[in-house]
Scaffold this active site. Structure first.
Site, short mmCIF file in Angstrom:
data_model
loop_
_atom_site.label_atom_id
_atom_site.label_comp_id
_atom_site.label_asym_id
_atom_site.label_seq_id
_atom_site.Cartn_x
_atom_site.Cartn_y
_atom_site.Cartn_z
CG HIS A 274 5.44 0.69 2.36
ND1 HIS A 274 4.80 1.87 2.08
CD2 HIS A 274 4.97 0.28 3.56
CE1 HIS A 274 4.01 2.19 3.09
NE2 HIS A 274 4.08 1.24 3.99
CG HIS B 10 -0.30 0.25 2.55
ND1 HIS B 10 -1.02 0.46 3.70
CD2 HIS B 10 1.00 0.29 2.92
CE1 HIS B 10 -0.19 0.62 4.72
NE2 HIS B 10 1.04 0.53 4.28
CB CYS C 205 3.42 5.81 4.59
SG CYS C 205 4.03 4.98 6.05
CD GLU D 213 0.86 -0.41 9.28
OE1 GLU D 213 -0.31 -0.01 9.09
OE2 GLU D 213 1.83 0.35 9.34
CG ASP E 41 -2.07 -13.48 1.04
OD1 ASP E 41 -1.22 -12.77 1.60
OD2 ASP E 41 -1.88 -14.66 0.72
CG HIS E 42 1.03 -12.65 -1.81
ND1 HIS E 42 0.68 -13.21 -0.60
CD2 HIS E 42 2.37 -12.82 -1.94
CE1 HIS E 42 1.77 -13.71 -0.03
NE2 HIS E 42 2.82 -13.47 -0.81
CG HIS F 64 2.98 -3.22 6.41
ND1 HIS F 64 4.05 -2.82 7.18
CD2 HIS F 64 2.46 -2.08 5.89
CE1 HIS F 64 4.17 -1.50 7.14
NE2 HIS F 64 3.21 -1.02 6.35
#
Lengths: 140, 136
Positions: free
Chosen positions: B39, B14, B33, B124, B79-80, B41
């Site tokens: 980037h 994100h 950010c 996070e 996810d991913h 998490h």
């Protein structure tokens, strides 16, 4: 919408549990090893929970940079790598983790105003943790 | 009333960018950010449901149903993936942990059949998490 944000910090400090109103024998009986005259230390894990409306502009309850700055300046710089018994905060107060939680909560209540301070939680070891939210009820 | 918590993990990317601000203001507020390349998490989600214990099954909720719901609504959706670009909720809101927790609550709340959603907790990072209880 109201959300709760929790950030975790580490504080390493030493203390000795010794109450001025108890005799040496009573102190030893009450506090056991924690009454060792030379003190001992812990890696305290401090969790600070703040709450508030999620800002439509930032998507945040509060800017994490502001929270980190306030906790570092008011709490970590004050207690990390210190002997708690020697600090003014614990003059006349046994530096148990219960009292440390109250002291830190009261400091942050004054020192951080960007969101509502909900509670502080401190892990003294992996086996013991303490939570303090002042007079307020908090959400579990 | 009994509470049950189920955990799952997803990894996603994100960035934070408010289109109403210029680049300088975005960088000032969001720091690193705000990098538009994004980037990532490893998020850990804890979903807590509450309800009465079914006298026949002994369950507060069928764990398989809850697991399937989390897989479908959260893991398959996030996810991913790049949250800003691939998850519809974040076309118009910032994919902060606060907003991701709220989006997950809204995805799950209507679809839980037996138990009631109590809390969505989203980590996070190991030292940073958000709780949402469905409050206005």
């Amino acid at each position: 919408m109201k959300a709760y944000l929790t950030r975790r910090y580490m504080i390493s400090a030493s203390h000795r549990l010794q109450s001025a109103v108890l005799s040496d024998e009573q102190n030893r009986a009450t506090y056991g090893k924690c009454n060792n005259p030379h003190g001992h230390g812990h890696n305290y894990a401090l969790e600070v929970t703040v709450s508030g409306q999620v800002s439509p502009e930032t998507g945040m309850v509060c800017n994490l940079v502001d929270l980190d700055e306030a906790v570092h300046r008011n709490v970590i710089d004050r207690f990390d790598r210190q002997n708690l018994n020697t600090l003014a905060d614990f003059a006349g107060l046994v530096p148990t983790t219960e009292n440390l939680a109250e002291v830190i909560y009261n400091i942050l209540k004054q020192g951080f105003r960007s969101a509502h301070l909900e509670k502080v939680r401190i892990e003294e070891t992996l086996m013991n943790s303490f939570e303090y939210a002042g007079d307020e009820a908090w959400r579990h | 009333m009994i509470y049950l918590t189920r955990k799952c993990e997803f990894s996603a990317s994100h960035y934070y960018h408010n289109p109403q601000w210029n680049d300088e203001e975005n960088r000032r507020v969001f720091g690193k950010c705000a990098n538009l390349n994004g980037h990532g998490h490893n998020y850990t989600l804890e979903v807590t449901v509450k309800g009465e214990i079914d006298p026949v099954t002994g369950f507060v909720v069928d764990l398989k149903e809850l697991k399937d719901l989390l897989n479908h609504e959260v893991v398959e959706a996030m996810d991913h993936r790049h949250l800003n670009k691939e998850v519809p909720e974040f076309a118009s809101t910032m994919p902060t942990s606060e907003n991701i927790a709220i989006a997950i609550w809204q995805r799950l709340d209507q679809k839980l059949k037996v138990a009631k959603l109590h809390r969505v907790r989203l980590y996070e990072l190991p030292d940073l998490f958000v709780d949402y209880y469905g409050e206005a």
